[in-house]
Design a protein around this motif. Structure first.
Motif, PDB file in Angstrom:
ATOM      1  N   VAL A 118      16.839   3.542  -3.828  1.00 42.41           N
ATOM      2  CA  VAL A 118      16.671   2.424  -2.905  1.00 42.41           C
ATOM      3  C   VAL A 118      16.169   2.987  -1.587  1.00 42.41           C
ATOM      4  O   VAL A 118      16.762   3.915  -1.035  1.00 42.41           O
ATOM      5  N   LEU A 119      15.066   2.448  -1.095  1.00 39.70           N
ATOM      6  CA  LEU A 119      14.553   2.800   0.224  1.00 39.70           C
ATOM      7  C   LEU A 119      15.205   1.854   1.218  1.00 39.70           C
ATOM      8  O   LEU A 119      15.206   0.639   1.014  1.00 39.70           O
ATOM      9  N   MET A 120      15.803   2.409   2.285  1.00 42.24           N
ATOM     10  CA  MET A 120      16.537   1.597   3.252  1.00 42.24           C
ATOM     11  C   MET A 120      16.077   1.930   4.660  1.00 42.24           C
ATOM     12  O   MET A 120      15.575   3.023   4.914  1.00 42.24           O
ATOM     13  N   ALA A 121      16.302   0.980   5.597  1.00 40.98           N
ATOM     14  CA  ALA A 121      15.878   1.228   6.974  1.00 40.98           C
ATOM     15  C   ALA A 121      16.509   0.239   7.930  1.00 40.98           C
ATOM     16  O   ALA A 121      17.101  -0.764   7.535  1.00 40.98           O
ATOM     17  N   SER A 122      16.331   0.546   9.231  1.00 40.76           N
ATOM     18  CA  SER A 122      16.687  -0.370  10.314  1.00 40.76           C
ATOM     19  C   SER A 122      15.807  -0.054  11.511  1.00 40.76           C
ATOM     20  O   SER A 122      15.146   0.974  11.561  1.00 40.76           O
ATOM     21  N   ASP A 123      15.810  -0.974  12.473  1.00 42.00           N
ATOM     22  CA  ASP A 123      15.141  -0.750  13.750  1.00 42.00           C
ATOM     23  C   ASP A 123      16.124  -0.125  14.720  1.00 42.00           C
ATOM     24  O   ASP A 123      17.335  -0.380  14.647  1.00 42.00           O
ATOM     25  N   SER A 124      15.606   0.644  15.656  1.00 45.31           N
ATOM     26  CA  SER A 124      16.444   1.110  16.757  1.00 45.31           C
ATOM     27  C   SER A 124      16.582  -0.051  17.749  1.00 45.31           C
ATOM     28  O   SER A 124      15.793  -0.995  17.736  1.00 45.31           O
ATOM     29  N   THR A 125      17.590   0.015  18.575  1.00 43.35           N
ATOM     30  CA  THR A 125      17.794  -0.998  19.617  1.00 43.35           C
ATOM     31  C   THR A 125      17.985  -0.286  20.952  1.00 43.35           C
ATOM     32  O   THR A 125      18.092   0.939  21.006  1.00 43.35           O
ATOM     33  N   ASN A 126      18.044  -1.064  22.031  1.00 42.98           N
ATOM     34  CA  ASN A 126      18.340  -0.472  23.338  1.00 42.98           C
ATOM     35  C   ASN A 126      19.672   0.268  23.290  1.00 42.98           C
ATOM     36  O   ASN A 126      19.857   1.283  23.942  1.00 42.98           O
ATOM     37  N   PHE A 127      20.616  -0.256  22.491  1.00 51.45           N
ATOM     38  CA  PHE A 127      21.935   0.345  22.360  1.00 51.45           C
ATOM     39  C   PHE A 127      21.868   1.682  21.625  1.00 51.45           C
ATOM     40  O   PHE A 127      22.507   2.651  22.002  1.00 51.45           O
ATOM     41  N   SER A 128      21.049   1.747  20.556  1.00 53.84           N
ATOM     42  CA  SER A 128      20.995   2.976  19.749  1.00 53.84           C
ATOM     43  C   SER A 128      19.994   3.993  20.290  1.00 53.84           C
ATOM     44  O   SER A 128      20.070   5.166  19.953  1.00 53.84           O
ATOM     45  N   GLY A 129      19.058   3.549  21.103  1.00 51.72           N
ATOM     46  CA  GLY A 129      18.103   4.471  21.699  1.00 51.72           C
ATOM     47  C   GLY A 129      16.796   4.548  20.954  1.00 51.72           C
ATOM     48  O   GLY A 129      16.658   4.066  19.836  1.00 51.72           O
ATOM     49  N   GLU A 130      15.827   5.162  21.591  1.00 49.10           N
ATOM     50  CA  GLU A 130      14.475   5.310  21.050  1.00 49.10           C
ATOM     51  C   GLU A 130      14.470   6.284  19.875  1.00 49.10           C
ATOM     52  O   GLU A 130      15.193   7.268  19.865  1.00 49.10           O
ATOM     53  N   VAL A 131      13.634   6.006  18.909  1.00 52.36           N
ATOM     54  CA  VAL A 131      13.482   6.857  17.734  1.00 52.36           C
ATOM     55  C   VAL A 131      12.555   8.015  18.071  1.00 52.36           C
ATOM     56  O   VAL A 131      11.536   7.837  18.723  1.00 52.36           O
ATOM     57  N   THR A 132      12.928   9.184  17.625  1.00 51.42           N
ATOM     58  CA  THR A 132      12.059  10.349  17.707  1.00 51.42           C
ATOM     59  C   THR A 132      11.552  10.631  16.307  1.00 51.42           C
ATOM     60  O   THR A 132      12.345  10.931  15.400  1.00 51.42           O
ATOM     61  N   PHE A 133      10.250  10.489  16.109  1.00 48.22           N
ATOM     62  CA  PHE A 133       9.707  10.703  14.773  1.00 48.22           C
ATOM     63  C   PHE A 133       9.880  12.154  14.372  1.00 48.22           C
ATOM     64  O   PHE A 133       9.675  13.055  15.163  1.00 48.22           O
ATOM     65  N   GLY A 134      10.288  12.327  13.137  1.00 41.49           N
ATOM     66  CA  GLY A 134      10.656  13.637  12.632  1.00 41.49           C
ATOM     67  C   GLY A 134      12.159  13.742  12.468  1.00 41.49           C
ATOM     68  O   GLY A 134      12.658  14.463  11.623  1.00 41.49           O
ATOM     69  N   THR A 135      12.901  12.997  13.292  1.00 36.57           N
ATOM     70  CA  THR A 135      14.361  12.945  13.144  1.00 36.57           C
ATOM     71  C   THR A 135      14.809  11.508  12.881  1.00 36.57           C
ATOM     72  O   THR A 135      15.955  11.164  13.120  1.00 36.57           O
TER      73      THR A 135
END
Length: 144
Positions: free
Chosen positions: A67-84
């Motif tokens: 199963v491929l799973m995902a979510s969006d980042s939010t202001n609360f969780s912080g900006e995504v750094t691609f690669g991590t």
């Protein structure tokens, strides 16, 4: 026995990405939920309309085992750094197995969410292990 899947995090374009993945792999989302659908938590600041419409969780079965799973980042969780922006997601057959894997793999790491019962009826926790790998452990309670 535990199953292992990839969990991706995006900067607000999860829905676009997963509609693309669905067009390639086929099938249907087994779940798609938005942050606005979560119960209110007094420990978290209120979300803007834009934040509320972001994807909290989406699941797309891409084979019998995966199963491929995902979510969006939010202001609360912080900006995504691609690669991590990827985590190893483990789903276990028992709560004991979830606790064993969570405790063992998180040793000397940094727990970002303790393994505990959630509003969606599972025991869930997240951490980064001592080697910098992001993990999620989930045990779904049997449905009555």
């Amino acid at each position: 026995m535990a199953t292992v899947n990839v969990y991706l995090t995006f900067n607000g374009n999860t829905e676009e990405a997963f509609n693309f993945y669905k067009s390639v792999f086929g099938g249907e989302f087994s779940y798609i939920g938005r942050f606005k659908d979560m119960p209110v938590d007094e420990n978290c600041p209120p979300l803007s309309e834009e934040e509320g419409n972001k994807i909290m969780h989406v699941s797309l079965p891409i084979s019998k085992e995966t199963v491929l799973m995902a979510s969006d980042s939010t202001n609360f969780s912080g900006e995504v750094t691609f690669g991590t922006n990827m985590s190893v997601s483990i789903n276990t057959a028992t709560l004991e197995e979830a606790k064993h894997l969570f405790d063992g793999l998180s040793e000397k790491g940094k727990i970002t969410m303790p393994l505990e019962k959630t509003f969606w009826g599972a025991h869930f926790g997240m951490f980064t292990d001592q080697f910098g790998i992001h993990w999620m452990v989930n045990y779904d309670e049997p449905q009555a």
